[in-house]
Write an enzyme that holds these catalytic residues in place. Structure first.
Site, PDB file in Angstrom:
ATOM      1  N   LYS A 117       0.869  -1.186   0.000  1.00 11.88           N
ATOM      2  CA  LYS A 117       0.000   0.000   0.000  1.00 11.88           C
ATOM      3  C   LYS A 117       0.897   1.225   0.000  1.00 11.88           C
ATOM      4  O   LYS A 117       2.038   1.157   0.474  1.00 11.88           O
ATOM      5  CB  LYS A 117      -0.882  -0.006   1.251  1.00 11.88           C
ATOM      6  CG  LYS A 117      -2.070   0.912   1.179  1.00 11.88           C
ATOM      7  CD  LYS A 117      -3.245   0.275   0.442  1.00 11.88           C
ATOM      8  CE  LYS A 117      -4.363   1.268   0.192  1.00 11.88           C
ATOM      9  NZ  LYS A 117      -5.521   0.633  -0.436  1.00 11.88           N
TER      10      LYS A 117
ATOM     11  N   ASP B 278      -6.733   4.520  -4.997  1.00 11.19           N
ATOM     12  CA  ASP B 278      -7.479   4.399  -3.736  1.00 11.19           C
ATOM     13  C   ASP B 278      -8.084   5.784  -3.522  1.00 11.19           C
ATOM     14  O   ASP B 278      -8.192   6.566  -4.483  1.00 11.19           O
ATOM     15  CB  ASP B 278      -6.547   3.968  -2.576  1.00 11.19           C
ATOM     16  CG  ASP B 278      -7.306   3.610  -1.303  1.00 11.19           C
ATOM     17  OD1 ASP B 278      -7.853   2.506  -1.235  1.00 11.19           O
ATOM     18  OD2 ASP B 278      -7.364   4.437  -0.372  1.00 11.19           O
TER      19      ASP B 278
HETATM   20  P1  NDP Z   1     -16.366   6.896  -3.850  1.00  8.98           P
HETATM   21  O1  NDP Z   1     -15.582   8.064  -3.433  1.00  8.98           O
HETATM   22  O2  NDP Z   1     -16.697   6.637  -5.285  1.00  8.98           O
HETATM   23  O3  NDP Z   1     -17.784   6.873  -3.072  1.00  8.98           O
HETATM   24  C1  NDP Z   1     -17.881   6.938  -1.689  1.00  8.98           C
HETATM   25  C2  NDP Z   1     -19.340   7.278  -1.378  1.00  8.98           C
HETATM   26  O4  NDP Z   1     -19.520   7.267   0.019  1.00  8.98           O
HETATM   27  C3  NDP Z   1     -19.736   8.654  -1.862  1.00  8.98           C
HETATM   28  O5  NDP Z   1     -21.067   8.629  -2.278  1.00  8.98           O
HETATM   29  C4  NDP Z   1     -19.562   9.505  -0.619  1.00  8.98           C
HETATM   30  O6  NDP Z   1     -20.371  10.655  -0.581  1.00  8.98           O
HETATM   31  C5  NDP Z   1     -20.033   8.538   0.424  1.00  8.98           C
HETATM   32  N1  NDP Z   1     -19.498   8.907   1.715  1.00  8.98           N
HETATM   33  C6  NDP Z   1     -18.234   9.236   2.024  1.00  8.98           C
HETATM   34  N2  NDP Z   1     -18.136   9.541   3.305  1.00  8.98           N
HETATM   35  C7  NDP Z   1     -19.385   9.384   3.815  1.00  8.98           C
HETATM   36  C8  NDP Z   1     -19.945   9.553   5.087  1.00  8.98           C
HETATM   37  N3  NDP Z   1     -19.191   9.938   6.108  1.00  8.98           N
HETATM   38  N4  NDP Z   1     -21.271   9.287   5.254  1.00  8.98           N
HETATM   39  C9  NDP Z   1     -22.038   8.892   4.229  1.00  8.98           C
HETATM   40  N5  NDP Z   1     -21.557   8.736   2.995  1.00  8.98           N
HETATM   41  C10 NDP Z   1     -20.258   8.981   2.798  1.00  8.98           C
HETATM   42  O7  NDP Z   1     -15.605   5.651  -3.235  1.00  8.98           O
HETATM   43  P2  NDP Z   1     -15.747   4.111  -3.607  1.00  8.98           P
HETATM   44  O8  NDP Z   1     -17.171   3.787  -3.894  1.00  8.98           O
HETATM   45  O9  NDP Z   1     -14.706   3.735  -4.586  1.00  8.98           O
HETATM   46  O10 NDP Z   1     -15.288   3.470  -2.217  1.00  8.98           O
HETATM   47  C11 NDP Z   1     -16.196   3.280  -1.147  1.00  8.98           C
HETATM   48  C12 NDP Z   1     -15.531   2.372  -0.135  1.00  8.98           C
HETATM   49  O11 NDP Z   1     -15.191   1.117  -0.760  1.00  8.98           O
HETATM   50  C13 NDP Z   1     -14.208   2.887   0.474  1.00  8.98           C
HETATM   51  O12 NDP Z   1     -14.153   2.392   1.803  1.00  8.98           O
HETATM   52  C14 NDP Z   1     -13.140   2.180  -0.371  1.00  8.98           C
HETATM   53  O13 NDP Z   1     -11.917   2.087   0.316  1.00  8.98           O
HETATM   54  C15 NDP Z   1     -13.803   0.820  -0.557  1.00  8.98           C
HETATM   55  N6  NDP Z   1     -13.310   0.040  -1.670  1.00  8.98           N
HETATM   56  C16 NDP Z   1     -13.361   0.524  -2.947  1.00  8.98           C
HETATM   57  C17 NDP Z   1     -12.892  -0.236  -3.989  1.00  8.98           C
HETATM   58  C18 NDP Z   1     -13.006   0.236  -5.394  1.00  8.98           C
HETATM   59  O14 NDP Z   1     -12.638  -0.545  -6.299  1.00  8.98           O
HETATM   60  N7  NDP Z   1     -13.524   1.413  -5.659  1.00  8.98           N
HETATM   61  C19 NDP Z   1     -12.280  -1.559  -3.775  1.00  8.98           C
HETATM   62  C20 NDP Z   1     -12.357  -2.029  -2.392  1.00  8.98           C
HETATM   63  C21 NDP Z   1     -12.825  -1.220  -1.400  1.00  8.98           C
HETATM   64  P3  NDP Z   1     -19.998  12.006  -1.391  1.00  8.98           P
HETATM   65  O15 NDP Z   1     -20.479  11.725  -2.788  1.00  8.98           O
HETATM   66  O16 NDP Z   1     -20.773  13.053  -0.688  1.00  8.98           O
HETATM   67  O17 NDP Z   1     -18.502  12.183  -1.281  1.00  8.98           O
END
Ligand code: NDP
Length: 444
Positions: A126, A166
């Site tokens: 990482k 990430d």
């Molecule tokens: P994104 O940034 O695309 O989406 C994250 C979403 O979560 C957004 O809609 C964001 O809202 C919302 N969010 C963030 N913080 C909060 C909060 N405090 N309360 C409510 N909603 C919140 O990220 P990903 O979808 O890619 O990733 C989501 C999770 O999945 C992370 O933990 C990531 O580490 C994990 N992950 C992702 C992978 C990937 O391939 N993408 C692989 C493995 C794990 P807003 O739009 O307002 O920012």
């Protein structure tokens, strides 16, 4: 004192000020106690756990760059090459002001077991920086990425260490990083994943984590004689993972009725309109209020609340520690059958324990969200072959991988007397493969 406790004490003593890393080591080693105690004498003699919890290599470097005002800025870059027993180091780069060595080590340690579970030849690593891309111009982001890669390129390569994105590192950053690597090393190789489709990226990588989550969840439900068709599903998040989890859930006949962002959440009893959600979030980049305005059946609520909705299946796909004890209590009171993590560490330890004690099937992210890194490994394979597979081919491999992960996690839990405890099963299944490879390779 048991070997597990000795090593936990040692980690805390030798790595002060790294609470996230302590936490990750404790969580993993505690759930491995049953396996470690079975082999305690041999593992202690081989210092197996000391070798597992100490990264093979830990890089920290200066990243100077010039901002749009001509001011020189200096950030810190990190790459932790944790464990290469089963393959080249693989794991994302996180650009966020909160990044420090403890956070990178916690993520890198977890990555070893997640990558092992995929069944693909990838070790754990990482990296990242305390640089914040938010509010920076494209030129500033490019200047930072070029400086970061100028140092990092000495330590990575298609067969040694393959970073990915990430938090804060998306397609734009991967493009700049790849361009600089190619320029310095003169090599056009699969040194990064998450690349654009015109320069070596893989079809279905965008969908992979969300789709993979549903393939895993469906396998877990089937093994417990539950049919996903017709089930009400609560999803949090409205980003990459949430959107494609909702899409695949619908394809499997489920009914996802919620999504959320950092300001509020949607309840749409007729089912989330995924095309509208994509339009709002991926194209227009607006808040969820725009979804509610365009969709008469949807209710918009400010703040947090997804887990108060009555559902059969809950999929936390937003962020860490978003599903806490009181949320778990509300879910159980509403009769939830299963919770599967799409995000990394979205469920607190207390909430996880409460769900498990109340008979809720619980899929840990280490297993259920591994579809993203698995598809990154498929991108590496395509790059090595100089070929691009079709969407259907990548998706079908992803489905097989996720079903195999479930089967292995389930079997490991059963073998060690923890039937249906998929947290213990995931840690054991991931650990045993890494240990086997480490033992075979001698004391290195
Ligand atoms: P994104 O940034 O695309 O989406 C994250 C979403 O979560 C957004 O809609 C964001 O809202 C919302 N969010 C963030 N913080 C909060 C909060 N405090 N309360 C409510 N909603 C919140 O990220 P990903 O979808 O890619 O990733 C989501 C999770 O999945 C992370 O933990 C990531 O580490 C994990 N992950 C992702 C992978 C990937 O391939 N993408 C692989 C493995 C794990 P807003 O739009 O307002 O920012």
């Amino acid at each position: 004192m048991s070997y597990v406790d000795e090593v936990i004490d040692l980690i805390v003593k030798e790595n002060p000020d790294e609470p996230e890393f302590h936490q990750a080591v404790k969580e993993v080693l505690e759930s491995l106690r049953v396996v470690i105690e079975e082999n305690e004498e041999q593992y202690r003699k081989d210092a197996l756990l000391e070798r597992l919890v100490n990264p093979e290599r830990q890089l920290k470097f200066r990243v100077p760059w010039v901002d749009d005002n001509g001011q020189v800025q200096v950030n810190t870059g990190y790459r932790v090459q944790f464990n290469s027993a089963i393959g080249p180091y693989k794991g994302g780069l996180r650009f966020h002001p909160s990044v420090n060595v403890g956070i990178i080590k916690f993520l890198g340690f977890e990555q070893i077991f997640k990558n092992s579970l995929t069944g693909l030849p990838i070790g754990g690593g990482k990296g990242g920086s305390n640089f914040d891309p938010k509010g920076k111009s494209d030129r500033e982001v490019m200047a930072f990425c070029q400086s970061f890669m100028t140092e990092l390129c000495k330590y990575i390569g298609a067969d040694t260490d393959v970073p990915a994105g990430d938090i804060g590192v998306g397609g734009r950053e991967i493009g700049y990083l790849f361009g600089q690597y190619k320029r310095i090393q003169g090599l056009y190789e699969g040194v990064l994943t998450g690349k654009g489709l015109t320069f070596g990226g893989s079809l279905a990588r965008t969908e992979a984590t969300g789709y993979g989550l549903l393939y895993f969840t469906n396998a877990m439900l089937k093994a417990n004689d539950i049919d996903i068709a017709g089930k009400t599903i609560a999803v949090s998040g409205a980003g990459n993972v949430a959107i494609y989890a909702i899409q695949k859930a619908q394809q499997l006949g489920g009914n996802p009725v919620t999504c959320s962002d950092s300001t509020g959440w949607i309840y749409d009893p007729e089912g989330i309109d995924v095309e509208l959600l994509k339009e709002v979030k991926e194209v227009r980049r607006e808040r969820l209020t725009a979804y509610a305005e365009a969709r008469p059946s949807a209710e918009y609520h400010e703040g947090k609340g997804v887990w108060t909705v009555k559902c059969d299946i809950a999929l936390p796909c937003a962020t860490q520690n978003e599903l806490q004890l009181e949320d778990a209590k509300a879910l159980v009171a509403n009769g939830v059958l299963a919770v599967a993590e799409g995000a990394n560490m979205p469920t607190t330890i207390e909430a996880t324990e409460y769900l498990q004690e109340n008979g809720v099937l619980f899929a840990p992210g280490k297993a259920s969200n591994a579809g993203g890194v698995a598809t990154s490994a498929l991108e590496m394979s395509q790059n090595s072959q100089r070929l691009s597979w079709t969407f259907e081919e990548v998706d079908s491999r992803l489905q097989t991988i996720m079903e195999n992960i479930f089967a292995n996690v389930d079997a490991a839990a059963k073998d060690y007397g923890y039937e249906k405890n998929y947290v213990v099963g995931a840690n054991i299944a991931g650990f045993l493969k890494v240990v086997d490879a480490m033992n075979a390779q001698g004391i290195v």
